[in-house]
Motif scaffolding. Structure first.
Motif, short mmCIF file in Angstrom:
data_model
loop_
_atom_site.label_atom_id
_atom_site.label_comp_id
_atom_site.label_asym_id
_atom_site.label_seq_id
_atom_site.Cartn_x
_atom_site.Cartn_y
_atom_site.Cartn_z
N MET A 1 -26.92 -19.52 -0.54
CA MET A 1 -28.08 -18.95 0.14
C MET A 1 -27.97 -19.19 1.64
N ASP A 2 -28.76 -18.43 2.40
CA ASP A 2 -28.87 -18.61 3.85
C ASP A 2 -30.21 -18.06 4.28
N MET A 3 -30.59 -18.34 5.54
CA MET A 3 -31.89 -17.90 6.05
C MET A 3 -31.70 -17.17 7.37
N SER A 4 -32.55 -16.17 7.61
CA SER A 4 -32.46 -15.42 8.86
C SER A 4 -32.74 -16.34 10.04
N LYS A 5 -31.98 -16.17 11.11
CA LYS A 5 -32.12 -17.01 12.30
C LYS A 5 -33.13 -16.42 13.28
N ILE A 6 -33.50 -15.14 13.09
CA ILE A 6 -34.41 -14.47 14.03
C ILE A 6 -35.82 -15.03 13.94
N ASP A 7 -36.37 -15.03 12.72
CA ASP A 7 -37.76 -15.49 12.55
C ASP A 7 -37.94 -16.41 11.36
N ASN A 8 -36.84 -16.75 10.65
CA ASN A 8 -36.93 -17.65 9.51
C ASN A 8 -37.87 -17.15 8.42
N THR A 9 -37.96 -15.83 8.25
CA THR A 9 -38.87 -15.27 7.25
C THR A 9 -38.13 -14.64 6.08
N LYS A 10 -36.80 -14.53 6.17
CA LYS A 10 -36.03 -13.91 5.09
C LYS A 10 -34.94 -14.87 4.62
N ILE A 11 -34.69 -14.84 3.33
CA ILE A 11 -33.58 -15.62 2.77
C ILE A 11 -32.67 -14.68 2.01
N VAL A 12 -31.39 -14.99 1.99
CA VAL A 12 -30.42 -14.20 1.25
C VAL A 12 -29.75 -15.12 0.24
N THR A 13 -29.60 -14.64 -0.98
CA THR A 13 -29.00 -15.44 -2.04
C THR A 13 -27.90 -14.64 -2.73
N GLY A 14 -26.96 -15.36 -3.33
CA GLY A 14 -25.88 -14.71 -4.06
C GLY A 14 -25.77 -15.25 -5.47
N SER A 15 -25.64 -14.32 -6.45
CA SER A 15 -25.51 -14.71 -7.85
C SER A 15 -24.68 -13.66 -8.56
#
Length: 505
Positions: free
Chosen positions: A223-237
């Motif tokens: 997983m990771d998180m957006s650096k712009i506003d910290n409102t989105k996360i991305v995950t991989g499965s």
């Protein structure tokens, strides 16, 4: 003619002080200091009292019974003497401070010079080794089309030859490095000033649990998180990538393009773009605004790690085909590439200033490379297994590594040696991920739980354990006000201040 007298009764007619060598002028009867009256006579030829003609031969020397020079007027009392001693002490202390400062500066300059010298020696040794190997290969080169290639663990080793970086790309990297290096200290200081303290971290509780990002029963591995506003996360499965908007409480994008399991995801630093690495040997670039995206085909085996360069235009990838590649994000073109002949590459990360990067190998090594010249500048060893986790501190001084076991090693890039070994309390603990927060103050380690350590002291600060299975990856939110974890239990958990209102699940 000479006379004996008490010198304390004499006062020089020129200086007004007691003379050291008193003489008498026969024309005026006045007493003078010999050296002063001699100089006067040489210039004027007269007595300074009555202007009568006078020659140095006429001076009468006075021989005192004893010479006892009086103390200076300002040292005639105890307070004056104490003040003089205090002034002298202050002067000595200031001089000592100046000397210590100069010594410290000299030591730092010497340390820096020795570091550069050692790095240069390593580069030269590496180049000499490569040159000798190339010469031997050229000398013994024979047609070998009929030979069957030897397989190692059924993984094809990538032997593709790619040229070094162009001068234009090198110039961009060096310019960015200069800017980041110059502003690094100020940036880290600002981030530390806004950072959530240890006491606040102790009070963090689960604020949100996400259970339906991927199919039920599918492990979320990264997983990771957006650096712009910290409102989105991305995950991989498995073979898909999901982007979730925390504020909207909804999945905003889902990408299903990989033909193998996703191993790593990264969110762009200033764009709504995500990157994913997969066991299908590709790296994909996905835009949340839509479009086909870009596929980077730089490897021939599973891609184990990706890291975005600080410029945001280039991405580093490492693979089990023993190679790492540096590619253009927009075009997908491979800009440069190198093969590690000794082992597979299991992890990778960029130094925060973008000039160097590190890779973890299957034989327990950590190797630091210079991206400009594709030269290995510092090798570290000591792990007993494949180095599956690697992270640089934000100040650029440290790199942390773990090898799928219960030990974390901290390496000092200034001293080029291991400075700390963190061993978990549990023998069966396996570190799956390592990351420093954006200020470099905390180091996080994910495994059976998420543990945070204080940089420099490397003491454990706090621990979070609310998943039903091992944590596979995690993220730091802005100023550590939010923490996120993903797990093999197919959930994502977000942690925050216990006093804040909990987010809906």
């Amino acid at each position: 003619m000479s006379e004996s007298a008490n010198p304390s009764l004499f006062v020089c007619g020129i200086s007004g002080e007691t003379p050291e060598e008193p003489v008498i002028s026969p024309v005026s009867g006045a007493i003078f200091e010999k050296r002063l009256i001699s100089k006067w006579i040489q210039e004027n030829g007269t007595d300074p009292v009555n202007d009568a003609q006078l020659d140095t031969d006429q001076l009468i020397e006075v021989r005192p019974e004893s010479i006892v020079r009086p103390k200076a007027p300002n040292h005639t009392s105890i307070p004056a003497i104490l003040k003089a001693l205090q002034d002298e002490t202050d002067s000595i202390m200031l001089n000592n401070y100046s000397q210590r400062t100069q010594l410290q500066t000299t030591r730092q300059e010497l340390s820096h010079a020795l570091y550069q010298h050692d790095a240069t020696c390593r580069v030269i040794a590496r180049l000499q080794k490569e040159t000798n190997a190339t010469r031997e290969a050229l000398a013994t080169l024979k047609p070998s089309q009929a030979q069957v290639p030897h397989e190692v663990d059924h993984v094809e080793v990538d032997s593709e030859v790619v040229e070094s970086l162009s001068d234009e790309v090198k110039a961009k990297i060096e310019e960015q490095n200069a800017v980041l290096t110059k502003g690094r200290k100020e940036l880290v200081t600002k981030r530390k000033a806004k950072l959530c303290g240890v006491e606040k971290l102790h009070n963090y509780t689960t604020q949100k649990t996400l259970k339906d990002l991927h199919e039920a029963g599918k492990q979320i591995v990264c997983m990771d998180m957006s650096k712009i506003d910290n409102t989105k996360i991305v995950t991989g499965s498995e073979n898909n990538v999901v982007v979730y908007d925390i504020n909207a409480a909804a999945v905003v994008s889902k990408f299903d393009g990989h033909k193998g399991a996703v191993s790593k995801v990264v969110y762009h630093t200033n764009k709504d773009v995500v990157f994913s690495a997969s066991e299908d040997s590709t790296v994909r670039v996905w835009s949340l605004e839509g479009g086909a995206g870009t596929t980077i085909k730089a490897h021939k085996a599973a891609v184990t790690g990706i890291a975005l360069h600080p410029l945001g235009s280039y991405i580093l990838s490492s693979s089990k085909d023993h190679s790492w590649a540096f590619s253009d994000v927009e075009s997908g073109n491979i800009l440069t590439k190198a093969t590690e002949s000794e082992a597979k590459l299991e992890s990778s990360d960029f130094h925060p200033d973008g000039l160097f990067f590190g890779v973890g190998t299957s034989t327990g090594g950590v190797k630091i490379w210079d991206i400009r010249n594709r030269v290995e500048v510092a090798p570290f060893g000591g792990h007993s297994g494949a180095v599956n986790a690697l992270a640089f501190s934000e100040n650029g001084y440290y790199v942390a590594s773990a090898a799928a076991g219960n030990e974390i090693k901290i390496w000092d890039l200034r001293k080029l040696k291991e400075i700390k070994s963190i061993v978990m309390r549990e023998d069966d603990y396996v570190v799956n991920a390592l990351k420093f927060d954006p200020s470099g103050q905390y180091l996080g380690a994910a495994g059976q739980d998420l543990r945070l350590y204080m940089a420099k002291t490397w003491a454990e600060v706090t621990c979070y354990s609310s998943h039903e299975d091992d944590i596979t990856d995690f993220v730091f939110g802005e100023n550590c006000s939010t923490l996120g974890t993903c797990s093999r239990d197919s959930t994502v958990r977000l942690y925050g201040d216990a006093e804040a209102a909990p987010m809906e699940s």
